[in-house]
Design a protein around this motif. Structure first.
Motif, PDB file in Angstrom:
ATOM      1  N   VAL A 117      -6.759 -29.724 -14.377  1.00  0.00           N
ATOM      2  CA  VAL A 117      -6.352 -30.889 -15.169  1.00  0.00           C
ATOM      3  C   VAL A 117      -7.562 -31.728 -15.560  1.00  0.00           C
ATOM      4  N   THR A 118      -8.458 -31.968 -14.614  1.00  0.00           N
ATOM      5  CA  THR A 118      -9.605 -32.840 -14.874  1.00  0.00           C
ATOM      6  C   THR A 118     -10.565 -32.233 -15.883  1.00  0.00           C
ATOM      7  N   GLY A 119     -10.773 -30.921 -15.818  1.00  0.00           N
ATOM      8  CA  GLY A 119     -11.674 -30.271 -16.769  1.00  0.00           C
ATOM      9  C   GLY A 119     -11.189 -30.402 -18.202  1.00  0.00           C
ATOM     10  N   GLN A 120      -9.894 -30.155 -18.409  1.00  0.00           N
ATOM     11  CA  GLN A 120      -9.352 -30.297 -19.761  1.00  0.00           C
ATOM     12  C   GLN A 120      -9.322 -31.743 -20.193  1.00  0.00           C
ATOM     13  N   LEU A 121      -9.016 -32.652 -19.258  1.00  0.00           N
ATOM     14  CA  LEU A 121      -8.993 -34.072 -19.571  1.00  0.00           C
ATOM     15  C   LEU A 121     -10.383 -34.563 -19.965  1.00  0.00           C
ATOM     16  N   ALA A 122     -11.412 -34.114 -19.243  1.00  0.00           N
ATOM     17  CA  ALA A 122     -12.777 -34.529 -19.561  1.00  0.00           C
ATOM     18  C   ALA A 122     -13.163 -34.102 -20.968  1.00  0.00           C
ATOM     19  N   GLN A 123     -12.757 -32.897 -21.358  1.00  0.00           N
ATOM     20  CA  GLN A 123     -13.040 -32.438 -22.721  1.00  0.00           C
ATOM     21  C   GLN A 123     -12.368 -33.326 -23.751  1.00  0.00           C
ATOM     22  N   GLN A 124     -11.117 -33.687 -23.506  1.00  0.00           N
ATOM     23  CA  GLN A 124     -10.395 -34.557 -24.432  1.00  0.00           C
ATOM     24  C   GLN A 124     -11.054 -35.936 -24.527  1.00  0.00           C
TER      25      GLN A 124
END
Length: 269
Positions: A117-124
């Motif tokens: 979740v955090t990896g995709q959130l960081a990209q966003q």
């Protein structure tokens, strides 16, 4: 979307930050390969700032806008609208992963669910910051000025990032729960339009109907917009700390919902 390799024993021994970084790297590569998406999302704020700022420029003469023009009032609202709309679509990446089987590969690997979740959130959020900088630049070219200085602009960017986190995580949770592109789009439209127009994004609260004022007072979009205007002007609202605290609390709850949703999805497959 790029494929993902199922991590082996070495991944199990790597730290949380390393695993999160690998997830982030995958999403950033996918973004660079499809730059038209983030680029096209900037067309709408250009239209809002240029078109609305020009058509409604005479509103700046009203006493409710103080000594600033309508462009100065509008830009923080468009800034928050941009991250709101982008964040509402964040869950589409998860739906693509579910359809392609990538999500199942993730969930059979030793990567922590919070790292996914955090990896995709960081990209966003990285994309959101880039878009926010462009919106502020467009606003300046359209005539807006930022007396709050660099520090105030950093505050506006920080608030926009927190707002983006709320809607990115909510979008991810909806996507993982519904697993349907149609459901995600429908719910996103059902949320983002009222969130925008039942707030002070376009107009001061004093110019809104009484019932809209009542709703706007508790609308997180209003909190973010007012804090953004405070950063731009250097004059923050009296309830600034309460509004910031409310946004941070909602961001934490939304992140918890996204993590809980990915774990629920795993139990269902």
């Amino acid at each position: 979307m790029t494929a993902v390799t199922v991590p082996g024993p070495a991944a199990a021994r790597s730290g949380w930050f390393t695993q999160t970084g690998q997830v982030l790297r995958r999403w950033l590569i996918a973004t660079l390969r499809q730059m038209w998406g983030p680029a096209m999302s900037l067309v709408q704020p250009v239209i809002w700032i240029v078109l609305f700022g020009t058509v409604f420029s005479s509103l700046g003469a009203l006493p409710q806008f103080g000594t600033t023009g309508y462009i100065d009032y509008l830009v923080p609202g468009i800034l928050m609208m941009t991250v709101l709309y982008s964040g509402a679509w964040a869950g589409t990446g998860y739906i693509d992963d579910i359809r392609s089987g990538v999500m199942d590969q993730y969930l059979t690997s030793p990567v922590p669910r919070t790292a996914i979740v955090t990896g995709q959130l960081a990209q966003q959020l990285i994309v959101g910051v880039a878009q926010s900088l462009v919106v502020l630049g467009i606003g300046w070219l359209a005539g807006a000025r930022y007396p709050g200085g660099p520090g105030g602009l950093l505050v506006a960017l920080g608030v926009a990032t927190v707002l983006a986190m709320i809607f990115c995580c909510c979008s991810a949770a909806i996507a993982l729960t519904s697993r349907s592109q149609i459901a995600l789009i429908s719910l996103s439209q059902l949320i983002v339009l009222p969130a925008t127009f039942l707030s002070t994004t376009m107009m001061p609260a004093s110019l809104l109907p009484d019932w809209v004022q009542a709703v706007a007072r508790w609308n997180p979009m209003t909190w973010a917009v007012e804090l953004g205007r405070g950063g731009q002007s250097g004059s923050y609202p009296d309830a600034a700390w309460g509004e910031l605290g409310g946004l941070v609390l909602l961001a934490a709850l939304a992140f918890f919902w996204a993590v809980r949703s990915i774990r629920s999805y795993q139990r269902s497959i």
